[in-house]
Design a protein around this motif. Structure first.
Motif, PDB file in Angstrom:
ATOM      1  N   LYS A 237     -56.802 -28.436  24.160  1.00 36.41           N
ATOM      2  CA  LYS A 237     -58.158 -28.063  23.762  1.00 36.41           C
ATOM      3  C   LYS A 237     -59.202 -28.818  24.592  1.00 36.41           C
ATOM      4  N   ASN A 328     -70.363 -22.680  21.894  1.00 36.69           N
ATOM      5  CA  ASN A 328     -69.496 -22.313  20.774  1.00 36.69           C
ATOM      6  C   ASN A 328     -68.341 -23.306  20.680  1.00 36.69           C
ATOM      7  N   GLU A 330     -65.069 -22.579  20.235  1.00 35.60           N
ATOM      8  CA  GLU A 330     -63.766 -21.949  20.451  1.00 35.60           C
ATOM      9  C   GLU A 330     -62.840 -22.845  21.266  1.00 35.60           C
ATOM     10  N   ASN A 331     -61.635 -23.072  20.753  1.00 28.92           N
ATOM     11  CA  ASN A 331     -60.603 -23.880  21.410  1.00 28.92           C
ATOM     12  C   ASN A 331     -61.119 -25.253  21.823  1.00 28.92           C
ATOM     13  N   GLU A 333     -62.071 -29.454  20.536  1.00 29.53           N
ATOM     14  CA  GLU A 333     -61.720 -30.557  19.638  1.00 29.53           C
ATOM     15  C   GLU A 333     -62.752 -31.648  19.817  1.00 29.53           C
ATOM     16  N   LYS A 351     -69.728 -27.554  13.242  1.00 28.76           N
ATOM     17  CA  LYS A 351     -69.188 -26.525  12.358  1.00 28.76           C
ATOM     18  C   LYS A 351     -70.019 -25.250  12.461  1.00 28.76           C
ATOM     19  N   GLY A 354     -68.889 -23.249  15.247  1.00 24.90           N
ATOM     20  CA  GLY A 354     -67.579 -22.626  15.130  1.00 24.90           C
ATOM     21  C   GLY A 354     -66.385 -23.541  15.225  1.00 24.90           C
ATOM     22  N   LEU A 355     -66.590 -24.859  15.352  1.00 21.21           N
ATOM     23  CA  LEU A 355     -65.446 -25.760  15.376  1.00 21.21           C
ATOM     24  C   LEU A 355     -64.819 -25.816  13.989  1.00 21.21           C
ATOM     25  N   GLU A 356     -63.511 -25.773  13.954  1.00 16.34           N
ATOM     26  CA  GLU A 356     -62.800 -25.893  12.689  1.00 16.34           C
ATOM     27  C   GLU A 356     -62.831 -27.344  12.238  1.00 16.34           C
ATOM     28  N   GLU A 357     -62.947 -27.534  10.934  1.00 17.55           N
ATOM     29  CA  GLU A 357     -63.095 -28.892  10.394  1.00 17.55           C
ATOM     30  C   GLU A 357     -61.935 -29.796  10.778  1.00 17.55           C
ATOM     31  N   GLU A 358     -60.717 -29.254  10.800  1.00 16.75           N
ATOM     32  CA  GLU A 358     -59.552 -30.079  11.153  1.00 16.75           C
ATOM     33  C   GLU A 358     -59.530 -30.465  12.633  1.00 16.75           C
ATOM     34  N   SER A 359     -60.401 -29.842  13.429  1.00 14.28           N
ATOM     35  CA  SER A 359     -60.491 -30.193  14.853  1.00 14.28           C
ATOM     36  C   SER A 359     -61.606 -31.179  15.138  1.00 14.28           C
TER      37      SER A 359
END
Length: 366
Positions: A237, A328, A330-331, A333, A351, A354-359
């Motif tokens: 990532k 954005n 996307e992909n 970390e 967030k 678009g970043l995922e919380e676990e990333s």
């Protein structure tokens, strides 16, 4: 004669009370030998009557603790599955209702009176106590010290890029207690004989005052570690790094690790925020890192540039700069290190993008 007699009577009563307290301590409070079982697999024999934290330290199991066992930091949490007794009022300010239901306790407040079973992170067994010599204690900004510590010949520490240690501040003039404070490692884990720390001065801070005004080169210091689940993740990532002030330390550790291990295929952007030009440091190293890591970009920003107009970089808070350069999530970390306020605002922003919380990995410090 009356004064002498009175003093004699008081002294006698005091002596009797002290004797009775000694007997009580050795009988009523004598809990005998106890067994501490950890993770259902490791057993330690101890003498009952002391705190769980203290007994674990005696057995070289180093649970994080910053307050010296006074119940005022909330770091020394463990899961007590049997033998811990009820939750104490001194714990309720640090143990949430959800944690209490899961038998989470402050190990410094749990008095071991009988056999006790607990669960801790297996990584704690890798934590050790080290005695370092101070190689360098240098001011790199008006408020930040760059500390280099070296182990004796043949000694090594193993840690992951991004983790932290606890540094012991001993008693010194103006400070009557020993305390541990957590500091992120700035050095690469490949450098096992030395560690580097970045320590900012906090007014009335016990450990920062010790480092800034009492610690000299060639002095000995006690370090316990490593700790922490904030560290480099090996994947493909794109990496977004954000830090302010001494929060640069774990980011620097990760970047140094990537350089030394020739991890050159990951795209990395580092946003560093400071108040003014004087609070920027290690610029030359970051310029070298940009040459050695072709996909790495360093973007510093300052919130209060001097009126002389010499600063030609980004102006504003790190969130302003992130908004400008990140379209954005996307992909991607993220690795964030800094004050809670900064971390919370950056997490919300990432967030939104678009970043995922676990990333989103972060390490908050006060």
């Amino acid at each position: 004669m009356e004064i002498v007699l009175t003093v004699g009577i008081i002294s006698g009563i005091s002596g009797i009370l002290a004797f009775l307290l000694t007997i009580a301590n050795n009988t009523i409070n004598d809990y005998g030998d106890v067994k501490i079982t950890i993770n259902e697999s490791k057993e330690y024999d101890a003498r009952g009557g002391s705190s769980l934290l203290g007994l674990l330290i005696e057995n070289e199991v180093y649970i994080p603790s910053a307050c010296g066992g006074k119940g005022s930091c909330g770091f020394c949490k463990v899961k007590v599955t049997e033998g811990g007794g009820p939750l104490l009022p001194t714990e309720t300010g640090y143990v949430t209702e959800e944690e209490a239901k899961d038998n989470i306790r402050l190990s410094c407040q749990v008095k071991v009176k009988n056999d006790i079973d607990i669960e801790i992170d297996e990584a704690i067994f890798n934590v050790k106590q080290y005695e370092y010599s101070v190689v360098k204690n240098e001011s790199i900004t008006p408020s930040i010290k760059h500390l280099i510590l070296r182990l004796p010949e043949g000694k090594e520490i193993d840690f992951k890029a991004g983790q932290y240690i606890q540094l012991l501040a001993p008693k010194y003039k103006g400070n009557r207690e020993e305390v541990y404070r957590a500091y992120s490692l700035a050095s690469s884990p490949n450098q096992k004989n030395e560690i580097e720390l970045l320590i900012g001065f906090v007014p009335e801070g016990i450990c920062t005052t010790y480092v800034h005004y009492h610690l000299d080169e060639k002095d000995k210091v006690t370090v316990v570690g490593p700790y922490g689940d904030f560290y480099y993740q090996d994947n493909d990532k794109e990496m977004i790094m954000v830090a302010i002030g001494t929060g640069m330390a774990p980011i620097l550790s990760i970047l140094r690790y990537m350089r030394e291990n020739r991890i050159t295929d990951r795209k990395v952007i580092f946003f560093f925020g400071a108040k003014d030009e004087e609070e920027l440091f290690f610029d030359e190293e970051f310029q070298e890192l940009e040459k050695e890591l072709p996909k790495f970009r360093y973007i510093p920003s300052i919130s209060r540039p001097k009126p002389d107009g010499k600063w030609n970089g980004e102006v504003g808070r790190v969130t302003d700069t992130i908004t400008k350069y990140i379209e954005n999530g996307e992909n991607k970390e993220a690795y964030l290190c800094g004050s809670p306020r900064m971390i919370d605002s950056v997490v919300d922003l990432l967030k939104e993008k678009g970043l995922e919380e676990e990333s989103i990995l972060y390490d908050k410090f006060s």
